[in-house]
Design a protein around this motif. Sequence first.
Motif, PDB file in Angstrom:
ATOM      1  N   ALA A  21      66.187  37.375  51.465  1.00  0.00           N
ATOM      2  CA  ALA A  21      65.042  37.421  50.539  1.00  0.00           C
ATOM      3  C   ALA A  21      65.228  38.590  49.570  1.00  0.00           C
ATOM      4  O   ALA A  21      64.999  38.464  48.362  1.00  0.00           O
ATOM      5  CB  ALA A  21      63.742  37.558  51.326  1.00  0.00           C
ATOM      6  N   ARG A  22      65.696  39.726  50.100  1.00  0.00           N
ATOM      7  CA  ARG A  22      65.902  40.904  49.255  1.00  0.00           C
ATOM      8  C   ARG A  22      67.044  40.675  48.259  1.00  0.00           C
ATOM      9  O   ARG A  22      66.928  40.998  47.078  1.00  0.00           O
ATOM     10  CB  ARG A  22      66.184  42.127  50.138  1.00  0.00           C
ATOM     11  N   ALA A  25      65.838  38.402  45.539  1.00  0.00           N
ATOM     12  CA  ALA A  25      64.914  39.124  44.649  1.00  0.00           C
ATOM     13  C   ALA A  25      65.703  40.034  43.695  1.00  0.00           C
ATOM     14  O   ALA A  25      65.441  40.048  42.485  1.00  0.00           O
ATOM     15  CB  ALA A  25      63.924  39.944  45.473  1.00  0.00           C
ATOM     16  N   ASP A  26      66.688  40.757  44.223  1.00  0.00           N
ATOM     17  CA  ASP A  26      67.505  41.647  43.375  1.00  0.00           C
ATOM     18  C   ASP A  26      68.219  40.847  42.292  1.00  0.00           C
ATOM     19  O   ASP A  26      68.254  41.240  41.117  1.00  0.00           O
ATOM     20  CB  ASP A  26      68.569  42.372  44.226  1.00  0.00           C
ATOM     21  N   GLN A  29      65.705  39.584  39.676  1.00  0.00           N
ATOM     22  CA  GLN A  29      65.205  40.721  38.889  1.00  0.00           C
ATOM     23  C   GLN A  29      66.263  41.158  37.876  1.00  0.00           C
ATOM     24  O   GLN A  29      65.938  41.463  36.727  1.00  0.00           O
ATOM     25  CB  GLN A  29      64.871  41.899  39.808  1.00  0.00           C
ATOM     26  N   ARG A  33      63.738  38.302  35.630  1.00  0.00           N
ATOM     27  CA  ARG A  33      62.545  37.607  36.099  1.00  0.00           C
ATOM     28  C   ARG A  33      61.548  38.584  36.729  1.00  0.00           C
ATOM     29  O   ARG A  33      61.936  39.595  37.313  1.00  0.00           O
ATOM     30  CB  ARG A  33      62.908  36.542  37.163  1.00  0.00           C
ATOM     31  N   VAL A  35      59.575  39.324  39.700  1.00  0.00           N
ATOM     32  CA  VAL A  35      59.727  38.878  41.092  1.00  0.00           C
ATOM     33  C   VAL A  35      58.794  39.665  42.006  1.00  0.00           C
ATOM     34  O   VAL A  35      58.712  40.888  41.916  1.00  0.00           O
ATOM     35  CB  VAL A  35      61.185  39.072  41.586  1.00  0.00           C
ATOM     36  N   LEU A  37      58.469  40.288  45.952  1.00  0.00           N
ATOM     37  CA  LEU A  37      59.079  40.080  47.265  1.00  0.00           C
ATOM     38  C   LEU A  37      58.044  40.440  48.326  1.00  0.00           C
ATOM     39  O   LEU A  37      57.510  41.546  48.324  1.00  0.00           O
ATOM     40  CB  LEU A  37      60.323  40.978  47.393  1.00  0.00           C
ATOM     41  N   THR A  38      57.757  39.512  49.213  1.00  0.00           N
ATOM     42  CA  THR A  38      56.688  39.753  50.171  1.00  0.00           C
ATOM     43  C   THR A  38      57.068  39.152  51.525  1.00  0.00           C
ATOM     44  O   THR A  38      58.167  38.608  51.681  1.00  0.00           O
ATOM     45  CB  THR A  38      55.358  39.214  49.587  1.00  0.00           C
ATOM     46  N   ILE A  94      58.751  35.479  46.392  1.00  0.00           N
ATOM     47  CA  ILE A  94      59.712  35.216  47.465  1.00  0.00           C
ATOM     48  C   ILE A  94      59.113  35.765  48.746  1.00  0.00           C
ATOM     49  O   ILE A  94      58.921  36.979  48.889  1.00  0.00           O
ATOM     50  CB  ILE A  94      61.064  35.902  47.188  1.00  0.00           C
ATOM     51  N   THR A  95      58.806  34.884  49.689  1.00  0.00           N
ATOM     52  CA  THR A  95      58.205  35.362  50.930  1.00  0.00           C
ATOM     53  C   THR A  95      59.130  35.148  52.122  1.00  0.00           C
ATOM     54  O   THR A  95      59.734  34.084  52.277  1.00  0.00           O
ATOM     55  CB  THR A  95      56.809  34.749  51.179  1.00  0.00           C
ATOM     56  N   ASP A  96      59.236  36.211  52.922  1.00  0.00           N
ATOM     57  CA  ASP A  96      59.981  36.186  54.174  1.00  0.00           C
ATOM     58  C   ASP A  96      59.015  35.607  55.219  1.00  0.00           C
ATOM     59  O   ASP A  96      58.159  36.329  55.699  1.00  0.00           O
ATOM     60  CB  ASP A  96      60.375  37.647  54.468  1.00  0.00           C
TER      61      ASP A  96
END
Length: 202
Positions: A21-22, A25-26, A29, A33, A35, A37-38, A94-96
């Motif tokens: 997920a990270r 997100a990176d 980004q 975008r 983003v 991240l959650t 983006i959710t974990d």
Amino acid sequence: MKPGLFVSFEGIDGSGKSTQARLLADNLQARGRDVVLTREPGGSPGAEDIRRLVLEGSTDRWSAETEILLFTAARRDHLEKTIRPALARGAVVITDRFADSTRVYQGITRGDLRGMVDDLHRLMIGIEPDRTFLIDIDPALGLSRARSRAGTELRFEDMGLAMQTSMRTGFLALAKANPDRFRLVDGARTAQAVAAEIAALI
Ligand code: ADP
Ligand code: TYD
């Protein structure tokens, strides 16, 4: 409403969800975008408070039914405070973990409570991710990776290998039943190899 994109990562403990997920997100980004991240349980201050209730303590602290209520309450707060506002401004969320984790962890592992999970989801949550990446991994490898992390949030890891195996089967069944939403990714590779496949898929 601007068209945001809602992405979830699912899989058993230690499969590599947080890492991937990270990395996604990176990557997004870096392409400019917006983003968010959650994670679940959590992702908003109220839901993070509920997280401590459900993840710490003995494995028999809560019944499966009580857990369904607690996870859904946390998700509702996460949705109101974090997910909906971000999607409304056009962000990629983006959710974990999200509702599939409740379908599997609470829905099948201690009796068949899937109907109750689905009813509550319909009443209180009502949305699904646009895309769900299921990171699939051998449960023994997942457990050894999860246990190598330090921490006190071990309530579910403590439930053991047999339970992780039945959850893996549950996730694979969900992916099969929802092929438009799910993408299955083999997690037993380097984090970079997994991330490259996910970047190509998204
Ligand atoms: P999850 O969020 O699914 O529980 P994490 O991303 O936290 O999984 O990963 C669990 C542990 O395994 C972490 O210590 C992480 O650094 C490590 N890890 C993650 N992905 C890989 C990988 N592809 N190969 C080896 N180790 C990994
Ligand atoms: P998480 O922090 O993602 O753990 P891990 O990184 O080890 O995968 O999630 C914590 C635990 O909460 C995990 O064991 C799964 C459990 N869980 C549920 O049982 N139901 C749910 O609805 C959610 C979101 C998580």
